[in-house]
Motif scaffolding. Structure first.
Motif, PDB file in Angstrom:
ATOM      1  N   GLN A  14       5.780  -0.496   4.104  1.00  9.98           N
ATOM      2  CA  GLN A  14       5.216  -1.831   3.980  1.00  9.98           C
ATOM      3  C   GLN A  14       4.244  -1.903   2.802  1.00  9.98           C
ATOM      4  N   ILE A  15       3.436  -0.873   2.610  1.00 13.86           N
ATOM      5  CA  ILE A  15       2.517  -0.826   1.466  1.00 13.86           C
ATOM      6  C   ILE A  15       3.326  -0.860   0.170  1.00 13.86           C
ATOM      7  N   ALA A  16       4.389  -0.075   0.104  1.00 18.48           N
ATOM      8  CA  ALA A  16       5.217  -0.044  -1.104  1.00 18.48           C
ATOM      9  C   ALA A  16       5.890  -1.395  -1.354  1.00 18.48           C
ATOM     10  N   ALA A  17       6.357  -2.041  -0.310  1.00 16.22           N
ATOM     11  CA  ALA A  17       7.053  -3.321  -0.451  1.00 16.22           C
ATOM     12  C   ALA A  17       6.103  -4.439  -0.859  1.00 16.22           C
ATOM     13  N   GLU A  18       4.923  -4.455  -0.270  1.00 16.67           N
ATOM     14  CA  GLU A  18       3.982  -5.547  -0.534  1.00 16.67           C
ATOM     15  C   GLU A  18       3.111  -5.295  -1.753  1.00 16.67           C
ATOM     16  N   VAL A  29      -1.854  -4.940   6.269  1.00 17.08           N
ATOM     17  CA  VAL A  29      -0.680  -4.099   6.519  1.00 17.08           C
ATOM     18  C   VAL A  29      -0.835  -3.435   7.889  1.00 17.08           C
ATOM     19  N   SER A  30       0.213  -3.523   8.683  1.00 13.94           N
ATOM     20  CA  SER A  30       0.201  -2.914  10.009  1.00 13.94           C
ATOM     21  C   SER A  30       0.010  -1.411   9.884  1.00 13.94           C
ATOM     22  N   GLY A  31      -0.959  -0.870  10.601  1.00 19.78           N
ATOM     23  CA  GLY A  31      -1.232   0.559  10.568  1.00 19.78           C
ATOM     24  C   GLY A  31      -2.413   0.935   9.692  1.00 19.78           C
ATOM     25  N   VAL A  32      -2.955  -0.048   8.963  1.00 22.16           N
ATOM     26  CA  VAL A  32      -4.130   0.194   8.124  1.00 22.16           C
ATOM     27  C   VAL A  32      -5.332  -0.427   8.830  1.00 22.16           C
ATOM     28  N   LEU A  45      -4.983   1.673  -3.605  1.00 19.76           N
ATOM     29  CA  LEU A  45      -4.900   0.617  -4.612  1.00 19.76           C
ATOM     30  C   LEU A  45      -4.788   1.208  -6.009  1.00 19.76           C
ATOM     31  N   GLU A  46      -5.537   2.259  -6.281  1.00 13.24           N
ATOM     32  CA  GLU A  46      -5.480   2.900  -7.598  1.00 13.24           C
ATOM     33  C   GLU A  46      -4.103   3.524  -7.827  1.00 13.24           C
ATOM     34  N   THR A  47      -3.537   4.124  -6.818  1.00 12.81           N
ATOM     35  CA  THR A  47      -2.208   4.723  -6.936  1.00 12.81           C
ATOM     36  C   THR A  47      -1.149   3.652  -7.192  1.00 12.81           C
ATOM     37  N   LEU A  48      -1.254   2.537  -6.498  1.00  9.12           N
ATOM     38  CA  LEU A  48      -0.312   1.446  -6.711  1.00  9.12           C
ATOM     39  C   LEU A  48      -0.450   0.880  -8.121  1.00  9.12           C
ATOM     40  N   ALA A  49      -1.670   0.774  -8.608  1.00 16.10           N
ATOM     41  CA  ALA A  49      -1.906   0.233  -9.962  1.00 16.10           C
ATOM     42  C   ALA A  49      -1.325   1.159 -11.024  1.00 16.10           C
TER      43      ALA A  49
END
Length: 53
Positions: A14-18, A29-32, A45-49
């Motif tokens: 879900q994190i990857a998709a959103e 996000v469910s689970g956070v 957030l830094e990893t996603l960026a």
């Protein structure tokens, strides 16, 4: 620590998709939960960026 130890696979998917850009968005996000958000939120957030470059 591997990501799957912190979050379930469904949460990671879900994190990857959103691809949330803020802590507020990540918190939906469910689970956070509050504790994981406080401990790992900024790193996620830094990893996603970095992945967007």
């Amino acid at each position: 620590m591997p990501a799957y130890v912190v979050f379930h696979d469904a949460t990671l998917r879900q994190i990857a998709a959103e691809s949330p850009r803020t802590l507020a968005a990540l918190s939906t996000v469910s689970g956070v939960g509050e504790a994981k958000l406080a401990k790992f939120g900024q790193q996620i957030l830094e990893t996603l960026a970095v992945g967007e470059d």
